[in-house]
Design an enzyme around this catalytic site. Structure first.
Site, PDB file in Angstrom:
ATOM      1  N   ASP A  14     116.788  19.817  60.386  1.00 56.32           N
ATOM      2  CA  ASP A  14     115.695  20.735  60.057  1.00 56.32           C
ATOM      3  C   ASP A  14     116.025  22.088  60.696  1.00 56.32           C
ATOM      4  OD1 ASP A  14     113.131  21.717  59.275  1.00 56.32           O
ATOM      5  OD2 ASP A  14     112.304  21.247  61.238  1.00 56.32           O
ATOM      6  N   CYS A  39     113.727  19.127  55.984  1.00 60.36           N
ATOM      7  CA  CYS A  39     113.181  20.485  55.936  1.00 60.36           C
ATOM      8  C   CYS A  39     112.944  20.816  54.464  1.00 60.36           C
ATOM      9  CB  CYS A  39     114.200  21.443  56.551  1.00 60.36           C
ATOM     10  SG  CYS A  39     113.759  23.187  56.384  1.00 60.36           S
ATOM     11  N   GLU A  41     104.195  26.106  66.200  1.00 61.90           N
ATOM     12  CA  GLU A  41     105.282  26.305  67.181  1.00 61.90           C
ATOM     13  C   GLU A  41     104.744  26.843  68.509  1.00 61.90           C
ATOM     14  OE1 GLU A  41     108.804  26.183  67.049  1.00 61.90           O
ATOM     15  OE2 GLU A  41     108.842  25.170  65.122  1.00 61.90           O
ATOM     16  N   CYS A  51     105.839  21.159  54.171  1.00 66.24           N
ATOM     17  CA  CYS A  51     106.587  21.697  55.307  1.00 66.24           C
ATOM     18  C   CYS A  51     106.503  20.626  56.390  1.00 66.24           C
ATOM     19  CB  CYS A  51     105.944  22.992  55.787  1.00 66.24           C
ATOM     20  SG  CYS A  51     106.646  23.593  57.336  1.00 66.24           S
ATOM     21  N   HIS A  78     106.471  20.729  59.423  1.00 62.80           N
ATOM     22  CA  HIS A  78     105.621  21.018  60.581  1.00 62.80           C
ATOM     23  C   HIS A  78     104.171  20.558  60.357  1.00 62.80           C
ATOM     24  CE1 HIS A  78     108.818  23.663  61.902  1.00 62.80           C
ATOM     25  NE2 HIS A  78     108.140  23.971  62.987  1.00 62.80           N
TER      26      HIS A  78
END
Ligand code: DGL
Length: 266
Positions: free
Chosen positions: A11, A74, A155, A187, A189
């Site tokens: 990723d 990713c 993040e 995504c 995340h």
């Protein structure tokens, strides 16, 4: 026969650990080599050419590590560099699993009428989700929405706070998503803010868990190729830049404490 070679997973950063974590759950005997390109994060705002270059370098590294399969954990690399990665991997007869195709295939055969996709700009610009889903089922309406602020919010450690809630609320109120019956977190995340997303829709919109689908797609390939392992697994987590924040985040994404090793490619 058992094949103990590792699975290569990569990723742009730590987001793909949500996929590695699911692979570990679904395939507990498989060793994993993870590469997070934290030095070049985020990929989501970069051009296809740059994303392809980074992805090819990482694929070469994973091939050198003797990986028996590669998982592109990713969405941005899956949507912008799949052809280039496949080309490299095919030379070594290594199967590649991306995070978009198995999910598109699965939802296309579900009972969805209008789906929403939230993802980075580069993923949305590629239009890949719409193309893939409608290739399998052209009756589904697909709306893709770029939600670029969500990666930095996560993040920076603001998942499950008032900040993530506000950003999610603003994005998901977009007219494009009106009337959707399901949403894909496009995504790697975003599983960390799944709660905020479900709450925004009062649980009335199905939130698709991509890492689970991807881990099962990988399992199907390993079974079909007869390359499953029955050994005690080993895990290695490489990143191209290490900060204290990454170390902390890695724990959140993988669900347990892990040791990040610095690895510079070229
Ligand atoms: N993990 C990436 C993805 O799934 C997003 C993060 C980035 O922009 O690099 O698209």
């Amino acid at each position: 026969m058992s094949d103990s070679r590792p699975i290569g997973v990569f990723d742009s950063g730590v987001g793909g650990l949500t996929v590695a974590r699911e692979i570990k759950n679904v395939l507990p005997h498989e060793s994993i080599i993870y590469f997070g390109d934290s030095k070049h994060l985020p990929y989501g705002n970069k051009s296809p050419e740059v994303i392809q270059q980074y992805s090819q370098n990482i694929t070469q590294f994973l091939i050198q590590q003797n990986c028996k399969a590669i998982v592109i954990a990713c969405n941005t690399a899956s949507s912008n560099a799949l052809t280039q990665i496949n080309h490299l991997a095919e030379l070594h007869q290594i199967p590649v699993v991306d995070v978009i195709t198995p999910v598109a295939q699965k939802v296309a055969y579900g009972f969805h009428q209008k789906m929403g996709i939230i993802a980075t700009k580069a993923t949305v610009d590629s239009g890949i989700y719409k193309k893939r889903i409608r290739k399998f089922n052209r009756h589904i309406k697909v709306q893709e929405l770029a939600t670029p602020l969500l990666v930095p919010v996560i993040e920076e450690g603001f998942a499950q706070t008032e900040i993530s809630k506000s950003v999610v609320n603003i994005y998901l109120s977009n007219k494009k998503l009106e009337g959707i019956d399901s949403i894909i977190l496009g995504c790697t995340h975003y599983p960390l803010i799944q709660k905020e997303i479900s709450e925004f829709f009062n649980g009335k919109v199905q939130v698709i868990n991509s890492p689970f689908v991807v881990a099962h797609a990988l399992k199907d390939i390993l079974v079909k190729k007869n390359i499953l392992s029955d050994s005690i697994p080993e895990y290695h987590f490489y990143v191209s830049d290490i900060t204290k924040n990454f170390q902390k985040l890695a724990h959140k994404f993988f669900g347990k404490s892990i040791n990040l090793e610095l690895k510079l490619l070229h």
